[in-house]
Design a protein around this motif. Structure first.
Motif, short mmCIF file in Angstrom:
data_model
loop_
_atom_site.label_atom_id
_atom_site.label_comp_id
_atom_site.label_asym_id
_atom_site.label_seq_id
_atom_site.Cartn_x
_atom_site.Cartn_y
_atom_site.Cartn_z
N LEU A 17 -2.18 -0.95 -0.35
CA LEU A 17 -2.71 0.35 -0.72
C LEU A 17 -2.37 1.35 0.39
N ARG B 290 -3.78 -6.76 -10.58
CA ARG B 290 -3.85 -5.33 -10.35
C ARG B 290 -5.07 -5.00 -9.50
N ILE B 291 -5.05 -3.79 -8.96
CA ILE B 291 -6.22 -3.23 -8.30
C ILE B 291 -6.86 -2.24 -9.25
N THR C 92 -1.36 2.40 -4.95
CA THR C 92 -0.88 1.04 -4.73
C THR C 92 0.60 1.08 -4.36
N VAL D 280 -6.12 -7.55 0.83
CA VAL D 280 -5.92 -6.17 0.38
C VAL D 280 -5.78 -5.35 1.65
N THR E 255 1.77 -3.29 -6.48
CA THR E 255 1.16 -3.87 -7.67
C THR E 255 1.58 -3.05 -8.89
N LEU F 208 -2.00 -7.41 -1.52
CA LEU F 208 -1.95 -6.21 -2.34
C LEU F 208 -2.03 -4.99 -1.44
#
Length: 543
Positions: free
Chosen positions: A261, A219-220, A239, A119, A242, A259
């Protein structure tokens, strides 16, 4: 109440960090070792790690806790069992337990597979994490070897950052710990009770193990999902790539499911205590709390009224949000009249990005910045909607200019048990006035007849007195409402060109017997020759 959690894992690359390539260890017994004997007893809390190697001890009161583990057969525990201090507040502390063994554990049944990835902060909004490799081609987060990016360019060497990338950490795009990741089984965009979830570890990596072969939607989680232990800035991030559909195959691991951010239009980073003074952030170097980081808009290297700023948090992290990154992309008319700008924004937004001059205020004059060089600003390029990372490293008494001749520096610590000894877990104390008692009357004089120098400890507990007359004797005392001295009163004896460092204890509980403030302990100075590094024999003398 506090939560203590973490992951037990097979440390494949033996770097002590749960990162890419390491394997979680399920079904491992973990316990709070109250008596420190290395075995779970009847009254001690015990957990068994889940399929992701995860364990958790919620609802813990303030105190010191030792995390024990029944070492799996064929393994050796390599993470030392050291006490962890909890505050009892609504927070979470992570203690991952590294194990190494000659034989990797069998954790993937023949009909299942795994997902692993990072992440990360997606600075350039491309949805791709910039992995780094050492000079042997092995994937790394950071160690003391040459580190290269995916294109083979040198990112960092053992002596510090290369000049091209001094602004950034070796991975450029920072990873984020404690971000909740979940598998959205019903594709409704919400984290439901039956859906697998995990938190990224302290290195920013996550994994899901023993999944049946098939396709999964990752997903986050959002703040509304209220995941225990999640990172506090979750509400500010967006995001960038995602949800992701991930195919899992039996008997294999799908790696690099990364993922992205971003906090749009921001500059972020850490202020780091560079303990060895080499200008490179390392895993054992903590952040510095309470440091002002600002945009030096007028270039005078001074924090002026109106300049956008923030203050570093307890872990040294900071973020400056809401930057104006508009280069014309917000106006359709501008883009219509400038098709090349539209092309650049599409294929190379960094080439037209605005840069923001970021710098920081030193913790005290006893600190020297080791990266970037003192007085320099970091010109951080931020593309529209993106972010940039800028880190600041400071060292205390490790470089030629950190300790000056004719000076007394040091720190004040909170002596929690009032025993006069600096022990692990006892924090440094900010806001304590330290003064030189010229006339030895036990109070600070500040009138027309006598003004005694004073220094108030900063956020890291540090103080300093400089340009003192030498040779000379200096009695060092503290004044702090509700705090009692727990260490003897030092009488610092400085010869010409000498310096001294002190560690002074204070406590809210008066020691028994109380410190006799009329009894002075002589502390001789140490010669500083040609501004060479000041290195006490055993660290700060606790006086």
């Amino acid at each position: 109440m506090s939560t203590l959690n973490g992951t037990t894992f097979n440390d494949i690359n033996r770097n002590g960090i749960f990162d890419a390539g390491d394997v979680a260890l399920p079904n491992v017994t973990v316990f709070l070792d109250t008596n420190g004997n290395g075995s779970p007893e009847a009254l001690e809390q015990v957990r068994v790690t889940d399929i992701n190697g995860f364990y958790s001890f919620p609802n813990l009161a303030a105190g010191n806790f030792l995390v024990g583990q029944i070492v799996p057969p064929g393994f050796t525990r390599t993470t030392l069992a050291t006490p962890v201090t909890l505050t009892g507040a609504a927070d979470a502390t992570t203690v991952n337990i590294a194990n190494t063994g000659a034989v990797a554990p069998v954790v993937v049944p023949s009909l299942t597979g795994n997902i692993s990835g990072a992440v990360f902060v997606d600075n350039n909004l491309q949805g791709l994490y910039n992995y780094a490799y050492d000079d042997k081609g092995n994937l790394v987060t950071y160690n003391n070897t040459n580190v290269y990016d995916v294109n083979g360019n040198l990112v960092v060497n053992p002596n510090g950052f290369s000049s091209q990338t001094q602004v950034y950490d070796p991975l450029v795009d920072a990873t984020l710990p404690r971000v909740p990741v979940y598998i959205d089984l019903n594709n409704d965009g919400f984290l439901n009770a039956n859906e697998p979830r995990t938190l990224s570890n302290e290195a920013g990596f996550y994994n899901f193990n023993a999944l049946p072969a098939g396709s999964y939607l990752l997903r986050i989680a959002q703040p509304a999902d209220k995941v225990d232990g999640a990172i506090s800035i979750l509400g500010d991030v967006q995001t960038t790539n995602t949800p992701l559909v991930v195919d899992v195959f039996a008997g294999s691991t799908t790696n690099k499911v990364d993922l992205g951010l971003v906090v749009p239009n921001s500059v972020y980073g850490k202020v780091i205590n560079d303990r060895n003074g080499n200008g490179v952030p390392e895993a054992n170097e903590p952040g510095i709390n309470g440091i002002t980081v600002f945009l030096d808009s007028n270039g005078n290297n001074v924090f002026d009224l109106g300049e956008k700023s923030t203050v570093s948090a307890a872990d040294g992290a900071y973020i400056i949000k809401g930057l104006n990154t508009n280069v014309g992309q917000e106006s359709n008319a501008t883009l219509a009249q400038n098709p090349y700008l539209a092309y650049q924004l599409l294929v190379d937004p960094l080439s037209v990005a605005k840069t923001f001059p970021v710098t920081s205020v030193p913790p005290t004059t006893a600190y020297v910045r080791t990266s970037p060089t003192p007085g320099a600003t970091i010109d951080a390029p931020v593309i529209p909607g993106g972010s940039a990372q800028a880190n600041f490293l400071y060292t205390f008494a490790q470089t030629p200019t950190a300790v000056l001749r004719d000076s007394i520096t040091g720190f004040v610590f909170n002596d929690l048990n009032s025993d006069g000894i600096l022990q692990p877990g006892e924090p440094n104390q900010a806001g304590v006035q330290v003064y030189l008692d010229f006339n030895n009357n036990g109070k600070r004089d500040n009138d027309t007849s006598l003004v005694e120098p004073a220094s108030v400890t900063d956020a890291s507990g540090s103080f300093g007195f400089f340009n003192l007359t030498t040779p000379g004797d200096y009695i060092v005392r503290t004044t702090s409402s509700g705090k009692f001295p727990t260490t003897a009163i030092p009488n610092v004896i400085l010869g010409s060109g000498q310096a001294a460092q002190l560690a002074i204890g204070v406590s809210g509980v008066q020691p028994k017997p109380a410190i006799n403030e009329k009894t002075l302990i002589p502390v001789p100075g140490v010669q500083v020759v040609a501004q060479n590094p000041f290195l006490p024999n055993t660290g700060f003398p606790v006086v």
